[in-house]
Design a protein around this motif. Structure first.
Motif, PDB file in Angstrom:
ATOM      1  N   LEU A  83      50.677  41.170  39.571  1.00 58.37           N
ATOM      2  CA  LEU A  83      50.419  40.147  41.103  1.00 58.37           C
ATOM      3  C   LEU A  83      51.158  40.042  42.209  1.00 58.37           C
ATOM      4  N   ALA A 109      51.767  36.295  44.780  1.00 52.81           N
ATOM      5  CA  ALA A 109      50.820  35.497  43.964  1.00 52.81           C
ATOM      6  C   ALA A 109      50.314  34.145  44.593  1.00 52.81           C
ATOM      7  N   GLN A 110      48.683  32.965  44.464  1.00 53.32           N
ATOM      8  CA  GLN A 110      48.961  32.166  44.591  1.00 53.32           C
ATOM      9  C   GLN A 110      49.264  31.736  42.875  1.00 53.32           C
ATOM     10  N   ILE A 118      44.143  33.636  39.480  1.00 51.94           N
ATOM     11  CA  ILE A 118      43.260  34.517  39.756  1.00 51.94           C
ATOM     12  C   ILE A 118      41.797  34.492  40.168  1.00 51.94           C
ATOM     13  N   ASP A 119      41.528  35.225  40.675  1.00 52.29           N
ATOM     14  CA  ASP A 119      39.740  35.411  41.388  1.00 52.29           C
ATOM     15  C   ASP A 119      39.149  36.114  40.439  1.00 52.29           C
ATOM     16  N   ASP A 166      37.277  38.218  40.566  1.00 50.60           N
ATOM     17  CA  ASP A 166      36.752  39.006  41.379  1.00 50.60           C
ATOM     18  C   ASP A 166      37.684  40.063  41.976  1.00 50.60           C
ATOM     19  N   ASP A 167      39.227  39.640  41.785  1.00 50.75           N
ATOM     20  CA  ASP A 167      40.215  40.547  42.170  1.00 50.75           C
ATOM     21  C   ASP A 167      40.495  41.685  41.436  1.00 50.75           C
ATOM     22  N   GLU A 168      40.687  42.443  42.261  1.00 48.46           N
ATOM     23  CA  GLU A 168      40.748  43.741  41.519  1.00 48.46           C
ATOM     24  C   GLU A 168      41.925  44.411  40.504  1.00 48.46           C
ATOM     25  N   ASN A 169      43.014  43.632  40.922  1.00 50.88           N
ATOM     26  CA  ASN A 169      44.143  43.251  39.773  1.00 50.88           C
ATOM     27  C   ASN A 169      43.578  42.791  38.120  1.00 50.88           C
ATOM     28  N   PHE A 170      42.230  41.909  38.038  1.00 49.30           N
ATOM     29  CA  PHE A 170      42.076  40.912  37.305  1.00 49.30           C
ATOM     30  C   PHE A 170      42.063  41.834  36.036  1.00 49.30           C
TER      31      PHE A 170
END
Length: 105
Positions: A59, A63-64, A78-79, A81-85
């Motif tokens: 992240l 990152a938030q 973490i969202d 929908d984040d590409e790194n989820f």
């Protein structure tokens, strides 16, 4: 605001084939377990993950971040929908020990 059932179901659906994912309600919010390992904390429709070297590697340091509840340590928020989820969930499943049993011997 408590996490909605729709949101927790959405989070589980975004995890793909990472492993056996289940969630349990805790104090009005949710803990998500993957292969019996506590991996995600979902509070107020926000997914929180531990800040570890492995999650920071994915992240980054910008990152938030946030606190899932009063008195908690800071976590990454973490969202789903984040590409790194999925990568974050996968690495957390790998490095997290199984949950402790409540039974005494």
């Amino acid at each position: 605001m408590a996490t909605s059932k729709d949101f927790i179901e959405y989070v589980i659906g975004r995890m793909g084939d990472i492993g056996d994912a289940v969630y349990r309600k805790m104090f009005g919010e949710y803990m998500v377990y993957v292969n019996d390992k506590p991996v995600l904390l979902v509070c107020d429709n926000t997914v929180f993950v531990k800040i570890l070297p492995e999650t920071t590697e994915i992240l980054g340091t910008s990152a938030q971040r946030g606190y899932p509840y009063d008195g908690a340590k800071e976590h990454y928020a973490i969202d789903p929908d984040d590409e790194n989820f999925c990568a974050v969930v996968s690495v957390l499943e790998r490095v997290t020990p199984p949950k402790k049993s409540n039974t005494k011997k």
